[in-house]
Design a protein around this motif. Structure first.
Motif, PDB file in Angstrom:
ATOM      1  N   LEU A  74      33.439  27.002  57.337  1.00 37.32           N
ATOM      2  CA  LEU A  74      34.701  26.713  57.995  1.00 37.32           C
ATOM      3  C   LEU A  74      34.428  26.152  59.383  1.00 37.32           C
ATOM      4  O   LEU A  74      33.675  26.738  60.166  1.00 37.32           O
ATOM      5  N   LEU A 124      43.665  28.190  48.993  1.00 38.89           N
ATOM      6  CA  LEU A 124      43.371  26.905  49.613  1.00 38.89           C
ATOM      7  C   LEU A 124      43.483  25.795  48.571  1.00 38.89           C
ATOM      8  O   LEU A 124      43.047  25.953  47.434  1.00 38.89           O
ATOM      9  N   TYR A 164      41.792  39.921  49.978  1.00 35.30           N
ATOM     10  CA  TYR A 164      42.105  38.770  49.126  1.00 35.30           C
ATOM     11  C   TYR A 164      40.798  38.134  48.673  1.00 35.30           C
ATOM     12  O   TYR A 164      39.912  37.865  49.497  1.00 35.30           O
ATOM     13  N   VAL A 202      40.550  25.443  62.018  1.00 39.13           N
ATOM     14  CA  VAL A 202      41.779  25.854  61.368  1.00 39.13           C
ATOM     15  C   VAL A 202      42.947  25.487  62.270  1.00 39.13           C
ATOM     16  O   VAL A 202      42.898  25.737  63.478  1.00 39.13           O
ATOM     17  N   ASN A 219      42.895  36.781  59.729  1.00 43.93           N
ATOM     18  CA  ASN A 219      41.867  36.726  58.698  1.00 43.93           C
ATOM     19  C   ASN A 219      41.384  35.320  58.472  1.00 43.93           C
ATOM     20  O   ASN A 219      42.063  34.336  58.784  1.00 43.93           O
ATOM     21  N   LYS A 220      40.197  35.214  57.880  1.00 44.23           N
ATOM     22  CA  LYS A 220      39.719  33.926  57.411  1.00 44.23           C
ATOM     23  C   LYS A 220      38.954  34.159  56.112  1.00 44.23           C
ATOM     24  O   LYS A 220      38.500  35.263  55.833  1.00 44.23           O
ATOM     25  N   LEU A 221      38.847  33.124  55.295  1.00 43.73           N
ATOM     26  CA  LEU A 221      38.096  33.200  54.048  1.00 43.73           C
ATOM     27  C   LEU A 221      36.635  32.860  54.310  1.00 43.73           C
ATOM     28  O   LEU A 221      36.323  31.862  54.956  1.00 43.73           O
ATOM     29  N   GLU A 266      41.159  28.398  65.129  1.00 42.97           N
ATOM     30  CA  GLU A 266      39.754  28.730  64.925  1.00 42.97           C
ATOM     31  C   GLU A 266      38.878  27.521  65.197  1.00 42.97           C
ATOM     32  O   GLU A 266      39.197  26.417  64.773  1.00 42.97           O
ATOM     33  N   TYR A 281      36.326  21.962  56.341  1.00 39.41           N
ATOM     34  CA  TYR A 281      35.130  22.657  55.887  1.00 39.41           C
ATOM     35  C   TYR A 281      33.988  21.656  55.765  1.00 39.41           C
ATOM     36  O   TYR A 281      34.184  20.493  55.412  1.00 39.41           O
ATOM     37  N   SER A 318      38.512  37.482  52.099  1.00 41.08           N
ATOM     38  CA  SER A 318      39.159  37.383  53.408  1.00 41.08           C
ATOM     39  C   SER A 318      38.478  38.372  54.346  1.00 41.08           C
ATOM     40  O   SER A 318      38.268  39.536  54.001  1.00 41.08           O
ATOM     41  N   TYR A 371      42.739  22.873  57.256  1.00 35.46           N
ATOM     42  CA  TYR A 371      41.373  23.297  57.549  1.00 35.46           C
ATOM     43  C   TYR A 371      40.388  22.139  57.374  1.00 35.46           C
ATOM     44  O   TYR A 371      40.586  21.266  56.530  1.00 35.46           O
ATOM     45  N   GLY A 396      48.498  30.373  57.229  1.00 41.17           N
ATOM     46  CA  GLY A 396      47.143  30.643  57.706  1.00 41.17           C
ATOM     47  C   GLY A 396      46.815  32.114  57.502  1.00 41.17           C
ATOM     48  O   GLY A 396      47.569  32.852  56.884  1.00 41.17           O
ATOM     49  N   GLY A 397      45.704  32.529  57.986  1.00 44.15           N
ATOM     50  CA  GLY A 397      45.363  33.943  57.920  1.00 44.15           C
ATOM     51  C   GLY A 397      44.412  34.320  56.812  1.00 44.15           C
ATOM     52  O   GLY A 397      44.043  35.476  56.682  1.00 44.15           O
ATOM     53  N   GLY A 398      43.990  33.357  55.981  1.00 45.17           N
ATOM     54  CA  GLY A 398      42.951  33.651  54.997  1.00 45.17           C
ATOM     55  C   GLY A 398      43.415  34.451  53.806  1.00 45.17           C
ATOM     56  O   GLY A 398      42.591  34.940  53.030  1.00 45.17           O
ATOM     57  N   ASN A 399      44.732  34.604  53.613  1.00 48.72           N
ATOM     58  CA  ASN A 399      45.225  35.413  52.501  1.00 48.72           C
ATOM     59  C   ASN A 399      46.030  34.636  51.475  1.00 48.72           C
ATOM     60  O   ASN A 399      46.715  35.227  50.634  1.00 48.72           O
TER      61      ASN A 399
END
Lengths: 114, 114
Positions: free
Chosen positions: B45, B103, A32, B48, A100-102, B56, B35, A93, B33, B97-100
């Protein structure tokens, strides 16, 4: 590693010209890839994103291309306008043990000269 | 108008102070999140929360303490900060969540530690 490299760090173009910003990533499992625009004093806003199952996506004057083999993706802005001046961030990602994380690039300052 | 609201917009605090940053999202998202944005550096980051559970903690110093009482609210408690902690602190949310997923950022809190 978890790095996302972004180039150039600054870009000046004449109004009406095209602008291209490139990012590379290291995790072959990344799937992603969003792009954010942040105007001075404002929050980052998503402008376009692409997933790993496609190679290109367009939205009016903005397009993103993805080369999974080379692990790089690019933002293309055509017919630039002064209001396109902002900082642009790419992200990818990154897979981790617990999800996962961005991870973001360092940003590109785009200046469109009228 | 953003669906993610952060308060305060600006905060100046001494190194011995205790303060809190607040974030609220009205988007029905499940992940939130924190940042940190410093000049000429990628977005970092910090924390999370996914369905109110912290998933996280990116080796953030203990002088930063997050709290997520429900999926709509997120706090960042600050104490005994250092001048190098001065930065823009951005809250964000995503549908999962999961970064996919994209945001959605708030406008940030500009923190200055004196």
């Amino acid at each position: 590693g978890e790095n996302v490299e972004q180039h150039p760090s600054t870009l000046s173009v004449q109004e009406g010209d095209s602008a291209v910003i490139k990012c590379t990533y290291s995790d072959s499992a990344s799937n992603y890839f969003p792009w954010y625009k942040q105007e001075l004093g404002k929050r980052p806003q998503l402008i376009i994103d692409i997933r790993s199952n496609v190679g290109e996506k367009k939205d009016q004057r903005i397009a993103v291309t993805l080369n999974k083999t080379a692990k790089h993706f690019s933002l293309h802005i055509t017919e630039t306008q002064p209001e396109d001046s902002a900082v642009y961030f790419c992200a990818a990602s990154i897979s981790q043990e617990y999800g996962n994380k961005l991870v973001f690039g360092a940003g590109t300052i785009l200046r469109v000269k009228s | 108008e953003t669906g993610v609201t952060q308060t305060p917009r600006h905060l100046v605090m001494g190194m011995t102070n205790k303060k809190s940053l607040k974030c609220e999202q009205h988007l029905g998202h499940n992940a939130m999140y924190w940042y940190k944005q410093s000049a000429k550096k990628p977005l970092e980051l910090m924390f999370v929360y996914n369905f109110k559970e912290q998933t996280e903690n990116n080796s953030v110093p203990s002088r930063f303490s997050p709290e997520c009482p429900n999926s709509s609210h997120l706090f960042l408690h600050l104490h005994t900060l250092q001048p190098e902690d001065s930065a823009l602190y951005l809250c964000a949310s995503s549908s999962q969540g999961g970064g996919n997923s994209p945001l959605h950022f708030g406008n940030g809190t500009r923190l200055t530690v004196t």
